[in-house]
Design a protein around this motif. Structure first.
Motif, short mmCIF file in Angstrom:
data_model
loop_
_atom_site.label_atom_id
_atom_site.label_comp_id
_atom_site.label_asym_id
_atom_site.label_seq_id
_atom_site.Cartn_x
_atom_site.Cartn_y
_atom_site.Cartn_z
N ARG A 5 0.82 -1.19 0.00
CA ARG A 5 0.00 0.00 0.00
C ARG A 5 0.86 1.25 0.00
NH1 ARG A 5 -5.03 -1.24 -1.70
NH2 ARG A 5 -5.91 -2.97 -0.50
N ASN A 6 1.93 1.22 0.79
CA ASN A 6 2.83 2.36 0.82
C ASN A 6 3.45 2.59 -0.54
OD1 ASN A 6 2.49 2.97 3.53
ND2 ASN A 6 4.07 1.51 4.18
N ALA A 7 3.84 1.49 -1.21
CA ALA A 7 4.52 1.60 -2.50
C ALA A 7 3.60 2.20 -3.55
CB ALA A 7 5.02 0.22 -2.94
N GLU A 8 2.27 1.95 -3.43
CA GLU A 8 1.34 2.50 -4.40
C GLU A 8 1.28 4.02 -4.30
OE1 GLU A 8 -1.72 -1.31 -4.51
OE2 GLU A 8 -2.36 0.62 -3.70
N LYS A 9 1.49 4.56 -3.12
CA LYS A 9 1.36 6.00 -2.91
C LYS A 9 2.70 6.73 -2.99
CE LYS A 9 -2.71 5.48 0.05
NZ LYS A 9 -3.31 5.77 1.37
N GLU A 10 3.79 6.01 -2.70
CA GLU A 10 5.08 6.66 -2.65
C GLU A 10 6.04 6.00 -3.63
OE1 GLU A 10 6.54 6.51 1.29
OE2 GLU A 10 4.70 7.29 2.19
N LYS A 11 6.84 6.83 -4.26
CA LYS A 11 7.88 6.31 -5.14
C LYS A 11 9.11 5.96 -4.29
CE LYS A 11 6.74 8.30 -9.62
NZ LYS A 11 7.30 8.98 -10.81
N ILE A 12 9.69 4.80 -4.57
CA ILE A 12 10.91 4.42 -3.87
C ILE A 12 11.98 4.07 -4.90
CG2 ILE A 12 9.64 3.55 -1.87
CD1 ILE A 12 10.18 0.72 -2.85
N VAL A 40 11.74 -1.63 -16.34
CA VAL A 40 10.55 -1.00 -15.76
C VAL A 40 9.61 -0.63 -16.89
CG1 VAL A 40 9.67 0.93 -14.40
CG2 VAL A 40 11.88 -0.10 -13.82
N ASN A 41 8.43 -1.24 -16.87
CA ASN A 41 7.44 -1.02 -17.92
C ASN A 41 8.02 -1.28 -19.31
OD1 ASN A 41 5.57 -0.21 -15.91
ND2 ASN A 41 6.35 1.88 -15.98
N GLY A 42 8.83 -2.35 -19.38
CA GLY A 42 9.39 -2.77 -20.66
C GLY A 42 10.68 -2.10 -21.06
N GLU A 47 20.18 2.99 -14.33
CA GLU A 47 20.50 4.11 -13.46
C GLU A 47 19.95 3.85 -12.06
OE1 GLU A 47 19.10 7.71 -15.16
OE2 GLU A 47 20.28 7.52 -17.00
N LEU A 48 20.78 4.04 -11.05
CA LEU A 48 20.40 3.72 -9.67
C LEU A 48 19.42 4.73 -9.08
CD1 LEU A 48 23.84 2.57 -8.21
CD2 LEU A 48 21.99 1.18 -9.16
N GLY A 49 19.31 5.91 -9.64
CA GLY A 49 18.43 6.92 -9.08
C GLY A 49 16.97 6.77 -9.47
N THR A 50 16.67 5.80 -10.33
CA THR A 50 15.30 5.60 -10.81
C THR A 50 14.36 5.27 -9.66
OG1 THR A 50 16.17 4.77 -12.91
CG2 THR A 50 13.87 4.27 -12.40
N LYS A 51 13.16 5.89 -9.68
CA LYS A 51 12.17 5.61 -8.64
C LYS A 51 10.93 4.98 -9.27
CE LYS A 51 13.57 9.03 -5.21
NZ LYS A 51 13.12 10.09 -4.27
N VAL A 52 10.28 4.09 -8.50
CA VAL A 52 9.14 3.34 -9.01
C VAL A 52 8.07 3.24 -7.94
CG1 VAL A 52 10.54 1.98 -10.61
CG2 VAL A 52 10.13 1.14 -8.28
N ILE A 58 7.75 -4.32 -13.12
CA ILE A 58 9.19 -4.43 -12.97
C ILE A 58 9.60 -5.88 -13.16
CG2 ILE A 58 11.12 -4.06 -11.39
CD1 ILE A 58 9.25 -1.91 -10.05
N THR A 59 10.61 -6.09 -14.00
CA THR A 59 11.09 -7.45 -14.24
C THR A 59 12.59 -7.52 -13.98
OG1 THR A 59 11.49 -7.01 -16.60
CG2 THR A 59 9.33 -7.91 -15.98
#
Length: 244
Positions: A5-12, A40-42, A47-52, A58-59
């Motif tokens: 639930r947290n992940a749906e609202k916040e980017k990590i 991510v999404n294909g 890059e390590l700074g990417t947030k999702v 994610i694969t």
């Protein structure tokens, strides 16, 4: 509130997401990203700074991953002949495979034992827990019982406790005690790769058996080789409380 639930609202950060999915520790997840194994999404991400968020697809190596709904903390008594890695390019047996029938979650080892060593390995799908236990500053004790091929000199414990440099690498244990002429107990804080074997070999002493019998407050006790058990909530709390 559940983690998903947290992940749906916040980017990590992507590496944190991968760790929370039980794929690998956060540090290992960073390398997985840098190696181009994550999409991510294909789209392949390096890059390590990417947030999702959990809404992204994610694969890793083409397989979709999702946040684990249950955190697992598992103690395995690793037999000799198993390597501590998620897979092995040489086709050797992998310690994590010993857990597959019992646990459906993707679990990875915290720390390592070499293929010929036996004893305690902790597995988890909690990236934060793994990172805290694995950090060099944790000062978490690991205790080993070692049987040797030759008698251990009375001078060996003091030498190892003081520290010895071998091939420009410094090795030092917290304590070492001779139990029998060919049996010793060693406690390490920051164990380097094959540290005990290397130090013994430097003194022309062979290793017949090396067993890790304690990690922090957790003891191997009567857990049989190849068997595993869940750590209790109290054991997990006590482990974290031991970290400096």
């Amino acid at each position: 509130m559940p983690a998903n639930r947290n992940a749906e609202k916040e980017k990590i950060r992507l590496q944190a997401y991968i760790a929370h999915c039980g794929v690998a520790s956060r540090r290992a997840s960073e390398q997985i990203i840098l190696d181009g194994r994550v999409a991510v999404n294909g789209k392949v991400i390096t890059e390590l700074g990417t947030k999702v968020t959990d809404e992204d697809e994610i694969t890793v190596d083409g397989k979709k991953i999702k946040l684990e709904s249950k955190k697992r903390y598992v103690l395995l008594n690793k037999p000799a002949g198993f390597v501590c890695s998620s897979s092995d390019e040489k086709g050797r047996a992998v310690a994590a495979d010993l857990l597959k029938e019992k646990y459906s979650e993707r679990l990875y080892n915290v720390g390592r034992l070499d293929m010929y060593s036996k004893g305690m390995i902790i597995f988890t799908n909690d990236g934060d827990f793994a990172a805290k236990l694995s950090h060099p500053s944790s000062q978490l004790e690991k205790e080993y019982i070692v049987e040797t091929s030759q008698e251990v000199p009375n001078t060996f414990p003091q030498m190892f406790e003081k520290g010895i440099r071998i091939d420009n690498v410094f090795y030092k244990c917290k304590s070492c005690k001779i139990l029998k002429p060919r049996k010793i107990k060693i406690v390490l804080i920051e164990g380097k790769n094959r540290e005990i074997r290397t130090v013994l070999e430097s003194q022309n002493i062979g290793t017949k058996s090396l067993v890790r019998v304690r990690i922090g407050c957790i003891k191997l006790d009567d857990l049989k080789p190849g068997d595993s058990r869940d750590l209790t909530t109290k054991e997990v709390e006590n482990l974290l409380n031991e970290l400096s």
